[in-house]
Write an enzyme that holds these catalytic residues in place. Structure first.
Site, short mmCIF file in Angstrom:
data_model
loop_
_atom_site.label_atom_id
_atom_site.label_comp_id
_atom_site.label_asym_id
_atom_site.label_seq_id
_atom_site.Cartn_x
_atom_site.Cartn_y
_atom_site.Cartn_z
N ASP A 10 16.22 -102.98 37.73
CA ASP A 10 15.10 -102.53 38.43
C ASP A 10 13.93 -103.76 38.03
O ASP A 10 14.19 -104.42 36.94
CB ASP A 10 14.53 -101.27 37.76
N LEU A 11 13.12 -103.80 38.89
CA LEU A 11 12.07 -104.60 38.40
C LEU A 11 10.84 -104.05 37.78
O LEU A 11 10.55 -104.27 36.59
CB LEU A 11 11.45 -105.37 39.71
N ASP A 12 9.82 -103.37 38.50
CA ASP A 12 8.86 -102.60 37.79
C ASP A 12 9.10 -101.82 36.83
O ASP A 12 9.70 -100.67 36.91
CB ASP A 12 8.14 -101.84 39.01
N THR A 18 4.23 -103.70 36.02
CA THR A 18 3.35 -103.68 37.02
C THR A 18 2.87 -102.42 37.39
O THR A 18 2.12 -102.18 38.24
CB THR A 18 4.11 -104.20 38.50
N LYS A 46 6.69 -93.73 40.10
CA LYS A 46 7.49 -94.85 39.49
C LYS A 46 8.87 -94.57 40.36
O LYS A 46 9.56 -93.83 40.48
CB LYS A 46 7.91 -94.57 38.17
N GLY A 47 9.30 -96.02 40.97
CA GLY A 47 10.61 -96.03 41.50
C GLY A 47 10.65 -95.62 42.88
O GLY A 47 11.56 -95.81 43.68
N ARG A 50 6.55 -97.26 48.60
CA ARG A 50 4.92 -97.26 48.78
C ARG A 50 4.59 -96.23 49.69
O ARG A 50 3.60 -95.31 49.24
CB ARG A 50 4.69 -98.61 49.48
N SER A 115 15.49 -103.58 43.52
CA SER A 115 14.32 -102.61 43.39
C SER A 115 13.59 -102.24 44.73
O SER A 115 13.96 -102.57 45.63
CB SER A 115 12.87 -103.93 43.15
N ALA A 116 12.68 -101.16 44.52
CA ALA A 116 12.20 -100.48 45.75
C ALA A 116 11.05 -101.27 46.19
O ALA A 116 10.48 -101.09 47.39
CB ALA A 116 11.48 -99.23 45.00
N SER A 117 10.51 -102.26 45.73
CA SER A 117 9.33 -103.18 45.95
C SER A 117 9.48 -103.81 47.01
O SER A 117 10.40 -104.84 47.00
CB SER A 117 8.73 -103.54 44.64
N ASN A 119 7.34 -106.29 47.30
CA ASN A 119 6.64 -107.41 46.78
C ASN A 119 7.52 -108.06 45.64
O ASN A 119 7.06 -108.81 44.80
CB ASN A 119 5.30 -106.99 46.07
N LYS A 146 15.41 -95.05 46.56
CA LYS A 146 15.72 -94.25 45.34
C LYS A 146 15.38 -92.86 45.59
O LYS A 146 14.23 -92.91 45.93
CB LYS A 146 15.27 -95.04 44.11
N GLU A 170 17.06 -99.16 34.44
CA GLU A 170 16.05 -98.47 35.10
C GLU A 170 14.97 -97.63 34.36
O GLU A 170 15.52 -97.26 33.23
CB GLU A 170 16.80 -97.21 36.08
N ASP A 171 13.89 -97.99 34.89
CA ASP A 171 12.59 -97.01 34.07
C ASP A 171 12.36 -95.90 34.76
O ASP A 171 11.69 -94.97 34.16
CB ASP A 171 11.34 -97.91 33.74
#
Ligand code: B16
Ligand code: MG
Length: 218
Positions: A10-12, A18, A46-47, A50, A115-117, A119, A146, A170-171
């Site tokens: 995962d990214l964020d 972020t 989180k996750g 947007r 990632s869900a982002s 960006n 997710k 994953e966080d």
């Protein structure tokens, strides 16, 4: 247990923090709409994509908007978020994660981002990690966010491997659910009390090495 040949990150919250910028940008939006957003309420975002994050925030504030207004506010939040992200540098990469991925790659393990982002690529570029991943599955590629498994299943497909040979880091609670329903080993990054559905939980990558992963997965 099947042998692991790919890791999906995962990214964020896993590669880079972020969440603090998402929080500032969402809180400003909430304030503009006449209410506040606490750090605890921010955890629920989180996750989550947007637009779904915006829906959660509007429910918290008891605010009703048209679809057009929602799209405008989501776009406005994203402009603020990206402004805040401008200050990010490679120093913002979370401790140990770069070394861990270097080590994974040296052992021949395939590495992907899930990632869900929307960006994700901009963020990876800012922290100098765009070239690190064999595949990037981000919010622009998925149609189901997710906790749906789609993001990680696409990652496994891109890496020519099967879900049972993948590990996910994953966080977020939604991300752990996504990894588990994809049939992958789910390693939570954060607090055990929050990530209760993870197969294992680690605090971060500062003290986590590839041999620790191998021990966990056998
Ligand atoms: P964006 P991840 C998620 O990224 C964040 O955790 C979540 O808070 C955010 O709403 C979502 O990305 C969408 O981000 O607005 O940049 O498209 O944790 O799945 O890497
Ligand atoms: Mg995350």
């Amino acid at each position: 247990m099947p042998s692991i040949n790919a890791c999906l990150f995962d990214l964020d919250g896993v590669i880079v923090d972020t969440a603090k910028y998402h929080y500032i940008a969402w809180r400003r939006l909430a304030n503009d709409l006449g209410f506040d957003l606490t750090l605890e309420q921010n955890e629920r975002l989180k996750g989550v994509s947007r637009i779904e994050s915006l829906e959660i925030i509007l429910t918290i504030g008891g605010v009703h908007l048209t679809d057009e207004e929602k799209a405008e506010h989501a776009a406005e939040k994203n402009v603020r978020y990206l402004e805040l992200c401008q200050q990010m540098t490679p120093e913002d990469t979370l401790p140990g994660v770069r070394t861990f991925i270097d080590e994974l790659k040296a052992t021949g393990m395939r590495v992907g981002l899930g990632s869900a982002s929307k960006n994700a690529k901009v963020i990876l570029e800012r922290i100098g990690m765009l070239e690190y991943f064999d595949t990037i599955v981000d919010g622009n590629r998925v149609t189901k966010g997710k906790p749906d498994p789609q993001v990680f299943l696409l990652g496994a497909e891109d890496l020519n491997t099967s879900p049972e040979n993948c590990v996910v880091f994953e966080d977020a609670v939604a991300g752990i659910q996504s990894a588990r329903s994809a049939g992958m080993l789910a390693i939570g990054v954060g607090e055990k009390s929050v990530l209760t559905e993870a197969d294992f939980v680690i605090e971060g990558f500062a003290n986590f090495r590839v041999h620790d992963l191998i021990e966990l997965s056998i």
